[in-house]
Design a protein around this motif. Structure first.
Motif, short mmCIF file in Angstrom:
data_model
loop_
_atom_site.label_atom_id
_atom_site.label_comp_id
_atom_site.label_asym_id
_atom_site.label_seq_id
_atom_site.Cartn_x
_atom_site.Cartn_y
_atom_site.Cartn_z
N ALA A 153 0.84 -1.21 0.00
CA ALA A 153 0.00 0.00 0.00
C ALA A 153 0.87 1.25 0.00
CB ALA A 153 -0.92 -0.01 1.21
N LEU A 154 2.00 1.18 0.68
CA LEU A 154 2.93 2.31 0.68
C LEU A 154 3.50 2.56 -0.72
CD1 LEU A 154 5.05 1.96 3.95
CD2 LEU A 154 3.67 3.93 3.26
N VAL A 155 3.85 1.48 -1.41
CA VAL A 155 4.37 1.63 -2.78
C VAL A 155 3.32 2.28 -3.66
CG1 VAL A 155 5.12 0.38 -4.84
CG2 VAL A 155 5.99 -0.30 -2.59
N GLN A 156 2.07 1.84 -3.50
CA GLN A 156 0.98 2.41 -4.30
C GLN A 156 0.86 3.91 -4.04
OE1 GLN A 156 -2.78 0.45 -3.62
NE2 GLN A 156 -3.27 0.56 -5.80
N GLN A 157 1.04 4.29 -2.78
CA GLN A 157 0.90 5.71 -2.40
C GLN A 157 2.10 6.54 -2.87
OE1 GLN A 157 -0.38 6.31 1.64
NE2 GLN A 157 0.81 8.18 1.82
N LEU A 158 3.31 5.99 -2.72
CA LEU A 158 4.52 6.77 -3.01
C LEU A 158 4.92 6.71 -4.48
CD1 LEU A 158 6.68 5.74 0.10
CD2 LEU A 158 5.29 7.79 -0.21
N GLY A 159 4.48 5.66 -5.18
CA GLY A 159 4.83 5.49 -6.58
C GLY A 159 5.82 4.36 -6.78
N GLU A 160 5.71 3.75 -7.97
CA GLU A 160 6.55 2.58 -8.29
C GLU A 160 8.04 2.90 -8.23
OE1 GLU A 160 6.02 -0.80 -9.20
OE2 GLU A 160 4.11 -0.41 -8.21
N GLN A 161 8.39 4.17 -8.42
CA GLN A 161 9.82 4.53 -8.40
C GLN A 161 10.43 4.30 -7.02
OE1 GLN A 161 7.25 6.59 -8.59
NE2 GLN A 161 7.73 8.70 -7.92
N HIS A 162 9.59 4.15 -5.99
CA HIS A 162 10.09 3.93 -4.63
C HIS A 162 9.92 2.47 -4.18
CE1 HIS A 162 10.75 8.19 -4.23
NE2 HIS A 162 9.50 8.44 -4.53
N LYS A 163 9.56 1.59 -5.13
CA LYS A 163 9.28 0.19 -4.77
C LYS A 163 10.51 -0.49 -4.15
CE LYS A 163 7.46 -4.13 -6.58
NZ LYS A 163 6.94 -4.85 -7.73
N THR A 164 11.67 -0.31 -4.76
CA THR A 164 12.88 -0.97 -4.23
C THR A 164 13.19 -0.47 -2.83
OG1 THR A 164 13.74 -1.23 -6.46
CG2 THR A 164 15.33 -1.39 -4.65
N LEU A 165 13.08 0.85 -2.64
CA LEU A 165 13.35 1.40 -1.31
C LEU A 165 12.40 0.80 -0.26
CD1 LEU A 165 14.63 3.42 0.68
CD2 LEU A 165 12.93 5.11 -0.09
N VAL A 166 11.12 0.73 -0.59
CA VAL A 166 10.15 0.17 0.38
C VAL A 166 10.44 -1.30 0.63
CG1 VAL A 166 7.71 -0.34 0.80
CG2 VAL A 166 8.37 1.87 -0.18
N GLU A 167 10.78 -2.05 -0.43
CA GLU A 167 11.06 -3.48 -0.25
C GLU A 167 12.30 -3.71 0.60
OE1 GLU A 167 11.18 -5.02 -4.22
OE2 GLU A 167 9.00 -5.34 -4.27
N GLU A 168 13.29 -2.82 0.48
CA GLU A 168 14.52 -2.97 1.28
C GLU A 168 14.34 -2.45 2.70
OE1 GLU A 168 17.45 -0.88 -0.98
OE2 GLU A 168 17.93 -2.63 -2.22
N SER A 169 13.22 -1.81 2.96
CA SER A 169 12.96 -1.25 4.29
C SER A 169 12.10 -2.22 5.10
CB SER A 169 12.25 0.10 4.16
OG SER A 169 13.03 0.99 3.38
N VAL A 170 12.03 -1.97 6.40
CA VAL A 170 11.22 -2.82 7.27
C VAL A 170 10.27 -1.95 8.07
CG1 VAL A 170 13.00 -4.60 7.46
CG2 VAL A 170 12.91 -2.78 9.16
#
Lengths: 161, 81
Positions: free
Chosen positions: B35-52
């Motif tokens: 849901a965070l990726v959807q909100q922030l945009g796909e360009q931040h997907k890797t950052l969100v996936e590497e985060s906890v």
């Protein structure tokens, strides 16, 4: 107490660190002091802002020191990390380890700083002479998450290894 | 549906002090991150996936199920010392 850990917005004190681990049965104190460097990857640095999740950072420090005590018994630990902005040469972290003999304190101190760099929830924002700033890349905590001992009891799968 | 307020640290501070997401009750950490990726945009997907994600006591595995509203934090890759 054989383990003392802190996150602090006040200047860190080497004297406090040493006094915290001194022990009449110990003949060695090893210290590590991290300071702000004036250069990073070719850019002139004017300072660093340290962002910290205080509760989880102190928990991580304590866990790391307990692990070190398991590896090097009869050792005492002090860890303090700065939170906020420091100029060049400012002290960001002090680790002090005491032990009966020098080898254990050297090795344990190295272990603690290396693990903190990988596991403690702390982030650096570097500030440069041109006025720009950047958050530095780091080590993902994903592995820590998957090995977390906390369980909700409702996980979708066996997530805790 | 449950609203989660997620405190930002490190590079996530570019999005403000907190992010808010709304997900179904009983969602996993992985679903909240999606849901965070959807909100922030796909360009931040890797950052969100590497985060906890973490609560006030622990870092949470991706499979962890959240049953009720609770304060969360998002922790990007770390570099202390």
């Amino acid at each position: 107490m054989s383990i003392q850990v802190f996150v602090s917005a006040d200047p860190l004190s080497l004297e406090t660190a040493m006094q915290s681990v001194i022990d009449p049965a110990h003949g060695a104190i090893d210290t590590f002091i991290g300071t702000v460097r004036n250069m990073h990857e070719g850019k002139s640095v004017t300072g660093i802002t340290y962002d910290v999740h205080e509760a989880l950072a102190e928990k991580a420090f304590h866990e790391i020191c307990e692990e070190a005590q398991g590896l090097w018994p009869d050792t005492r630990y002090y860890v303090a990390h700065y939170q906020g902005t420091l100029d060049v040469s400012g002290i960001s972290i002090i680790i002090a380890v005491s032990s009966p003999h020098r080898a254990e304190s050297f090795e344990a101190c190295r272990y603690v700083i290396e693990e903190i760099k990988k596991r403690a929830p702390i982030w650096k924002k570097e500030h440069y002479v041109d006025g720009m700033s950047d958050w530095l890349p780091g080590h993902s905590l994903s592995e820590e998450a998957e090995h977390s001992m906390t369980c909700c009891g409702h996980c979708q799968e066996d997530a805790h290894g | 549906m449950i609203n989660y307020s997620i405190k930002c640290f490190g590079v996530f501070r570019q999005f403000g002090d907190t992010l808010c997401v709304t997900v179904d009750a009983g969602s996993s950490v992985q679903q909240i991150k999606a849901a965070l990726v959807q909100q922030l945009g796909e360009q931040h997907k890797t950052l969100v996936e590497e985060s906890v994600l973490a609560n006030d006591n622990a870092i949470l595995p991706n499979a962890y199920i959240l049953q009720e509203e609770t304060p969360l934090s998002i922790l990007p890759p770390v570099c202390g010392g």
